[in-house]
Design an enzyme around this catalytic site. Structure first.
Site, mmCIF file in Angstrom:
data_model
loop_
_atom_site.group_PDB
_atom_site.id
_atom_site.type_symbol
_atom_site.label_atom_id
_atom_site.label_comp_id
_atom_site.label_asym_id
_atom_site.label_seq_id
_atom_site.Cartn_x
_atom_site.Cartn_y
_atom_site.Cartn_z
ATOM 1 N N GLN A 1 -5.226 -2.114 9.356
ATOM 2 C CA GLN A 1 -4.848 -3.315 8.608
ATOM 3 C C GLN A 1 -5.321 -4.556 9.362
ATOM 4 O O GLN A 1 -4.941 -4.781 10.505
ATOM 5 C CB GLN A 1 -3.321 -3.339 8.411
ATOM 6 C CG GLN A 1 -2.821 -4.520 7.604
ATOM 7 C CD GLN A 1 -3.306 -4.484 6.147
ATOM 8 O OE1 GLN A 1 -3.269 -3.445 5.488
ATOM 9 N NE2 GLN A 1 -3.775 -5.617 5.641
ATOM 10 N N ASP A 14 -11.580 1.896 3.731
ATOM 11 C CA ASP A 14 -11.879 0.467 3.561
ATOM 12 C C ASP A 14 -13.388 0.226 3.481
ATOM 13 O O ASP A 14 -13.818 -0.904 3.228
ATOM 14 C CB ASP A 14 -11.307 -0.346 4.739
ATOM 15 C CG ASP A 14 -9.992 -1.025 4.377
ATOM 16 O OD1 ASP A 14 -9.649 -1.032 3.175
ATOM 17 O OD2 ASP A 14 -9.323 -1.551 5.278
ATOM 18 N N LYS A 67 0.847 -1.210 0.000
ATOM 19 C CA LYS A 67 0.000 0.000 0.000
ATOM 20 C C LYS A 67 0.876 1.252 0.000
ATOM 21 O O LYS A 67 0.605 2.225 -0.703
ATOM 22 C CB LYS A 67 -0.941 -0.023 1.220
ATOM 23 C CG LYS A 67 -2.043 -1.052 1.056
ATOM 24 C CD LYS A 67 -2.851 -1.312 2.315
ATOM 25 C CE LYS A 67 -3.803 -2.483 2.038
ATOM 26 N NZ LYS A 67 -4.554 -2.944 3.201
#
Ligand code: NAP
Length: 298
Positions: free
Chosen positions: A97, A120, A53
């Site tokens: 994460q 997300d 990322k």
């Protein structure tokens, strides 16, 4: 011959557009878009995903802020960090994460993330808007799959679509997005009886069970589209580089299908690219920039 849905190629094409978009608009915004990534503990796969990322952000001109916390950190300290980042004017997007160590209340942490920065798309406000088919931040993996289908003009409306898996990260939001696009969606899971028979009816079959090689050609209708979300690292005894495979026994399935996603190089790169899109989308909203990114959002 079957069509390869090349997520790597498409993600590079989208990244090129994103890079140009940032370079044109950063003089108006007076800063680059910013993405904060919170990682807790030492899960090695998470380490690889966070690095990927970070690299993707740097390719397009997003500034990334990585917070790697020890697994001994208290839940309330993570909540405080999220609150601080919620208020930080240089941060447009933020993600936790996953997976994180079991001692943390994952859902509570996600609910602390400002929905406007929830790149997300996992915060309940964004999931609620998805249920209502209202515009909001969409989960990256499902959004990436839909863009991959669109890129090859694969019709969703009216198609029989079977999704294997009902997780909050993939199966559920994906099923809702496909439903919102007028697919006829069947969501299956580990308690589904007769999975094979259900899959055999699918025009589009999406495997997100997290079980290596679960799906062979006997599950697949002739001419179907098969999307493989699974990623598994198979290590061999000679300690060579781990081999990646998905939930689909691709060699067996490819001769039968109209189109398929490879592993690696299919859904994975699109997931990262949609994270960039969501971050830039949030930046764009904050600064009232022109909105020609809309066509990338399902
Ligand atoms: P997860 O949270 O473990 O969910 C797996 C889902 O599959 C569950 O709903 C489970 O059912 C269902 N399932 C398990 N075994 C099954 C079986 N034999 N038949 C039918 N359904 C079955 O996993 P996830 O986070 O959704 O991820 C799924 C896979 O995608 C993993 O391999 C993950 O690494 C990969 N992934 C890839 C990307 C990418 O960018 N390519 C992104 C995210 C995830 P129950 O609900 O009944 O337990």
């Amino acid at each position: 011959m079957s069509l390869k849905l090349d997520g790597k190629k498409l993600s590079l094409e989208i990244e090129e557009k994103l890079k140009n978009y940032i370079s044109v608009n950063k003089t108006i915004a007076k800063r680059k878009p910013g993405l904060a990534v919170i990682r807790i503990g030492e899960d090695p796969a998470s380490g690889v995903y966070v690095k990927n990322k970070e690299k993707a952000c740097s390719r397009v001109g997003i500034k990334s802020y990585i917070f790697h916390l020890k697994d001994t950190v208290e839940q309330n300290k993570v909540e405080q960090l999220i609150n601080k980042l919620n208020l930080d004017k240089d941060i447009d997007g933020m993600l936790l994460q996953l997976p994180i160590p079991k001692k943390f209340d994952e859902q509570r942490l996600i609910s602390y993330i400002n929905p406007e920065k929830d790149v997300d798309g996992l915060n309940e406000q964004n999931i609620g808007k998805l249920v209502k088919n209202e515009p909001a931040m969409r989960s990256c993996t499902p959004a990436g799959i839909i863009n991959l289908l669109r890129s090859q003009n694969i019709t969703i409306e009216g198609k029989n679509i079977v999704v294997i898996g009902r997780s909050l990260l993939v199966g559920k939001p994906l099923s809702l997005m496909l439903l919102n696009l007028n697919g006829t969606v069947t969501m299956t899971h580990s308690k589904t009886t007769n999975l094979k028979k259900i899959c055999q009816e699918a025009d589009i079959l999406i495997a997100a069970a997290g079980k290596p090689n679960l799906i062979d050609s006997s599950f697949v209708k002739d001419g179907a589209v098969i999307i493989d979300v699974g990623i598994h690292r198979l290590t061999s005894s000679d300690k060579s580089k781990p081999r990646l495979c998905g939930d689909v026994l691709l060699g067996d399935v490819i001769p039968k299908v109209f189109a398929y996603t490879p592993v690696p190089g299919g859904v994975g790169p699109m997931t990262v690219t949609m994270l960039l899109v969501n971050t830039i989308f949030s930046w764009q909203k904050q600064f009232g920039l022109s909105s020609n990114l809309n066509d990338l959002l399902p």
